[in-house]
Structure formats: C-alpha cells, structure tokens
Design an enzyme around this catalytic site. Structure first.
Site, PDB file in Angstrom:
ATOM      1  N   ASN A  30      -2.504   2.833   3.368  1.00 39.53           N
ATOM      2  CA  ASN A  30      -1.930   4.155   3.695  1.00 39.53           C
ATOM      3  C   ASN A  30      -2.722   5.286   3.033  1.00 39.53           C
ATOM      4  O   ASN A  30      -2.818   6.388   3.568  1.00 39.53           O
ATOM      5  CB  ASN A  30      -0.473   4.222   3.230  1.00 39.53           C
ATOM      6  CG  ASN A  30       0.440   3.445   4.143  1.00 39.53           C
ATOM      7  OD1 ASN A  30       0.261   3.436   5.362  1.00 39.53           O
ATOM      8  ND2 ASN A  30       1.406   2.752   3.560  1.00 39.53           N
ATOM      9  N   THR A  47       2.759  -6.000   2.803  1.00 39.31           N
ATOM     10  CA  THR A  47       3.255  -4.910   3.661  1.00 39.31           C
ATOM     11  C   THR A  47       2.179  -3.850   3.893  1.00 39.31           C
ATOM     12  O   THR A  47       2.483  -2.696   4.221  1.00 39.31           O
ATOM     13  CB  THR A  47       4.495  -4.238   3.029  1.00 39.31           C
ATOM     14  OG1 THR A  47       4.119  -3.707   1.734  1.00 39.31           O
ATOM     15  CG2 THR A  47       5.642  -5.214   2.889  1.00 39.31           C
ATOM     16  N   HIS A  51       9.429  -0.054   8.764  1.00 38.96           N
ATOM     17  CA  HIS A  51       8.573  -1.224   8.963  1.00 38.96           C
ATOM     18  C   HIS A  51       8.645  -2.227   7.806  1.00 38.96           C
ATOM     19  O   HIS A  51       9.061  -3.364   7.972  1.00 38.96           O
ATOM     20  CB  HIS A  51       7.111  -0.771   9.110  1.00 38.96           C
ATOM     21  CG  HIS A  51       6.871   0.257  10.172  1.00 38.96           C
ATOM     22  ND1 HIS A  51       6.919  -0.027  11.524  1.00 38.96           N
ATOM     23  CD2 HIS A  51       6.560   1.573  10.079  1.00 38.96           C
ATOM     24  CE1 HIS A  51       6.646   1.057  12.216  1.00 38.96           C
ATOM     25  NE2 HIS A  51       6.426   2.037  11.367  1.00 38.96           N
ATOM     26  N   ASP A  52       8.200  -1.812   6.633  1.00 44.74           N
ATOM     27  CA  ASP A  52       7.973  -2.779   5.546  1.00 44.74           C
ATOM     28  C   ASP A  52       9.225  -3.472   5.030  1.00 44.74           C
ATOM     29  O   ASP A  52       9.173  -4.681   4.738  1.00 44.74           O
ATOM     30  CB  ASP A  52       7.225  -2.087   4.391  1.00 44.74           C
ATOM     31  CG  ASP A  52       5.821  -1.670   4.794  1.00 44.74           C
ATOM     32  OD1 ASP A  52       5.267  -0.773   4.169  1.00 44.74           O
ATOM     33  OD2 ASP A  52       5.294  -2.253   5.770  1.00 44.74           O
ATOM     34  N   ASP A 100       6.721   1.072   2.109  1.00 42.72           N
ATOM     35  CA  ASP A 100       6.443   0.080   1.065  1.00 42.72           C
ATOM     36  C   ASP A 100       7.379   0.303  -0.122  1.00 42.72           C
ATOM     37  O   ASP A 100       7.904  -0.635  -0.713  1.00 42.72           O
ATOM     38  CB  ASP A 100       5.004   0.200   0.567  1.00 42.72           C
ATOM     39  CG  ASP A 100       3.972   0.029   1.656  1.00 42.72           C
ATOM     40  OD1 ASP A 100       3.762   0.978   2.424  1.00 42.72           O
ATOM     41  OD2 ASP A 100       3.394  -1.063   1.751  1.00 42.72           O
ATOM     42  N   ASP A 121       0.858  -1.203   0.000  1.00 39.39           N
ATOM     43  CA  ASP A 121       0.000   0.000   0.000  1.00 39.39           C
ATOM     44  C   ASP A 121       0.891   1.249   0.000  1.00 39.39           C
ATOM     45  O   ASP A 121       0.841   2.062   0.928  1.00 39.39           O
ATOM     46  CB  ASP A 121      -0.971   0.009   1.197  1.00 39.39           C
ATOM     47  CG  ASP A 121      -0.245   0.065   2.547  1.00 39.39           C
ATOM     48  OD1 ASP A 121      -0.842   0.596   3.524  1.00 39.39           O
ATOM     49  OD2 ASP A 121       0.912  -0.385   2.641  1.00 39.39           O
ATOM     50  N   PHE A 124      -1.401  -0.685  12.510  1.00 39.66           N
ATOM     51  CA  PHE A 124      -2.257  -0.186  11.429  1.00 39.66           C
ATOM     52  C   PHE A 124      -2.675  -1.280  10.432  1.00 39.66           C
ATOM     53  O   PHE A 124      -3.875  -1.411  10.143  1.00 39.66           O
ATOM     54  CB  PHE A 124      -1.510   0.930  10.685  1.00 39.66           C
ATOM     55  CG  PHE A 124      -2.263   1.512   9.522  1.00 39.66           C
ATOM     56  CD1 PHE A 124      -1.980   1.123   8.227  1.00 39.66           C
ATOM     57  CD2 PHE A 124      -3.268   2.453   9.728  1.00 39.66           C
ATOM     58  CE1 PHE A 124      -2.672   1.666   7.150  1.00 39.66           C
ATOM     59  CE2 PHE A 124      -3.973   3.006   8.655  1.00 39.66           C
ATOM     60  CZ  PHE A 124      -3.671   2.603   7.358  1.00 39.66           C
ATOM     61  N   ASN A 125      -1.738  -2.029   9.876  1.00 40.59           N
ATOM     62  CA  ASN A 125      -2.085  -2.990   8.819  1.00 40.59           C
ATOM     63  C   ASN A 125      -3.127  -4.016   9.280  1.00 40.59           C
ATOM     64  O   ASN A 125      -4.052  -4.349   8.553  1.00 40.59           O
ATOM     65  CB  ASN A 125      -0.846  -3.742   8.329  1.00 40.59           C
ATOM     66  CG  ASN A 125       0.073  -2.869   7.508  1.00 40.59           C
ATOM     67  OD1 ASN A 125      -0.344  -1.815   7.010  1.00 40.59           O
ATOM     68  ND2 ASN A 125       1.324  -3.273   7.367  1.00 40.59           N
TER      69      ASN A 125
END
Ligand code: RIB
Ligand code: CA
Length: 311
Positions: free
Chosen positions: A40, A124, A239-240, A16, A11, A166-167
């Site tokens: 996102n 992701t 993160h991703d 990402d 996203d 969030f994800n």
C-alpha cells in the site's frame, strides 16, 4: 479450545490495521509474530504504520521488516487509497516500539520451525515475504498448516487492472510461488471482499460503541471508504479482515475449491488469479476460494472484536 498459531504478514494499510485489530482480539488465534512488506505504501511507511497500530492497541509481538520491493519488479503503491502515509485519516500517536525489527524472512522461518504446532500464515498484502521464504527455506512448508490470504479474484475481475487484484498484481511471481507451493490456501479475493462491505450507518454504530479501538476503527473506515465510495461502492469493502475472519468463524463464508494459477506474463492479464472453472477439469484443486459471506455476521464479528479492547 486450542488457539490457532498465526503470523500476520501485512502492508498497513487501513484494512490491514482492521485485520490486526480483529486477529489480536480473537480467542481463537494466537498471533506469534507480525511481518511487514511494501505494498500500500513503501516498506518504511508500512513498518511505521504497523508499529503505530500495534502500540495503539497495546500489543507487542515480534515484528519483522520484510521486502521493500517485489521479487522481480518495482514496487507499486496505492497512495490514492491509503494516502501518502499509508494510514491517512486517524491521528495515531508515534510509536513507543523501541525494539529493532527483525528481518521478516528470518522471523518467519524461526517462528515456523520452532512452533510445536503447524503455523497458519495470514498475508494481507503482496506475497513477496512469503515467496522469498518458501524459495530460501522450503523446509518451512512441513510446519505451515495453511495460508489464509487476501488477494486475487476468480469471478469478480480485478481492482487495480481489469484482470488483477492489487496484492497479486504487485508481486505475481511471489504469488505463483505461493499458489504452486502445495500448502493449503484459503483465498479471500474480491469475490467475497466486495461483499464484505461496511455501510455508513454501521460505521456510526461502531463509533458509538465508544472507546479507543472502536473510534479508531471507525476513523480508519471513514478514510478508507472515501476511495471506494468515489468509485460508486455503497460502502467500504473490508478486504483484509476477511482473511482473519475465515479462520475465526469459517461458517460465515461460502467457499468452493478450485485449481488456481497465477498469470505472470500477460500483457493485459498479469497478476490474474485464473481459476479452472471447467466442470470436467482433471486439475486437482489447490485453493479454497471464498465466494460469499454472511455480511451482517462479519460486521458483528468485527464490531465485537473492536469492543473487546480496554476502553
Ligand atoms: O486489493 C485490496 C488489497 O490491496 C488489500 O490488502 C489492501 O490493503 C491493499 O493491500
Ligand atoms: Ca493489505
């Protein structure tokens, strides 16, 4: 060394974008397709961003347009983190991606079933595309080796609510389908991604490598770090890219296997990835959870990947 065939489901999203840069640079991975979901930002924006990133890094994988909303809920986006475009900051040229994107679930199903080797999925973003795929076409499970995802947390609490990352929060029902699928899962949650921090001096080192991609990566981090540093983080948690880095160099990570289930009903806990931490539990683990990493080694891996692109 045989490459691992993978599909990125994302996203974009600044981190990402960094995960895509890392994946396409690796000689360990063979990116068979990229699929996009809302998260996102809206699907229209994340799809535009995926096209712009792929064009800019000179890659042309089959591209799938996925879910514009979660399976049973309304879409929640994160403009405060990624901006109105979902990729604010760098001035990326508009895409020359002319191919019409394929429906993501069709592309996922076709790519998985036609692959001579079991495919690894790297989600992701919210897990909507994967949740729909496993529901509509459960036969794909036989040719999915593993899901290496960014999402959740077991000790670090949430980021979007006190309980949820969030994800997972955006589509907890899809996450529940994934976590109960029986497919081996590697989870790069906030426990590890909050330690996968890039510091300001390292971003400058990245920028000084020069060339299109290192400069783009530094500009992505410049913007992406604004939100987290405003909260008090000492840098930008990447993160991703963790979900990709674990496949490329698993020795960078410290992991433990847990039985993890997804809360989909709790007034305060919806979206929580609940690990059974009881040492006497009889529950069979379903997730390999990344808990820590060699941060400098991770940053070096990302820098080397950025530097490997044509200048
Ligand atoms: O919580 C972090 C996750 O949410 C990352 O995947 C980021 O891109 C956003 O999607
Ligand atoms: Ca993401």
């Amino acid at each position: 060394m045989k490459k691992i065939p993978v599909i990125m489901d994302c996203d974009p999203g600044h981190d990402d974008a960094l995960a895509l840069i890392l994946a396409f640079a690796s000689d360990k991975l063979d990116v068979k397709a990229v699929t996009v979901t809302g998260g996102n930002q809206t699907l229209a924006k994340t799809l535009r961003n995926a096209k712009r990133i792929l064009s800019y890094i000179g890659k042309r994988p089959p591209l799938g347009a996925g879910a514009d909303k979660p399976m049973f809920r309304e879409l929640e986006t994160a403009p405060e983190v990624h901006g109105e475009s979902g990729l604010d900051g760098p001035s990326l040229p508009e895409t020359d991606y002319r191919e019409e994107p394929i429906p993501a679930v069709d592309l996922l199903r076709k790519t998985i079933l036609e692959s001579p080797e079991p495919i690894t999925l790297i989600p992701t973003g919210p897990l909507t595309n994967i949740g729909i795929l496993l529901t509509a076409y459960p036969e794909v499970k036989q040719n999915i080796a593993r899901i290496s995802l960014m999402g959740g947390s077991i000790l670090a609490g949430g980021n979007w609510t006190s309980a949820a990352e969030f994800n997972i929060l955006v589509d907890p029902e899809a996450a529940d389908i994934v976590y109960t699928s029986g497919i081996p899962i590697t989870m790069c949650g906030l426990d590890v991604t909050h330690r996968a921090m890039i510091l300001a001096n390292e971003t400058e080192t990245l920028r000084k490598l020069g060339g299109k991609i290192p400069v783009l990566a530094a500009e992505l981090i410049d913007y992406f770090s604004k939100y987290d540093t405003s909260l008090g983080f000492s840098g930008a948690p990447l993160h991703d890219p963790c979900a990709v880095a674990w496949l490329i160099k698993p020795e960078l990570f410290t992991t433990r296997d847990f039985y993890v289930e997804i809360e989909t009903k709790g007034k305060h806990t919806t979206g929580m990835t609940m690990a059974d931490l009881r040492f006497w539990t009889k529950a069979k683990p379903n997730v390999t959870v990344c808990l820590d990493l060699d941060r400098e080694g991770f940053i070096r891996l990302l820098m080397d990947a950025c530097d490997s692109y044509p200048k």
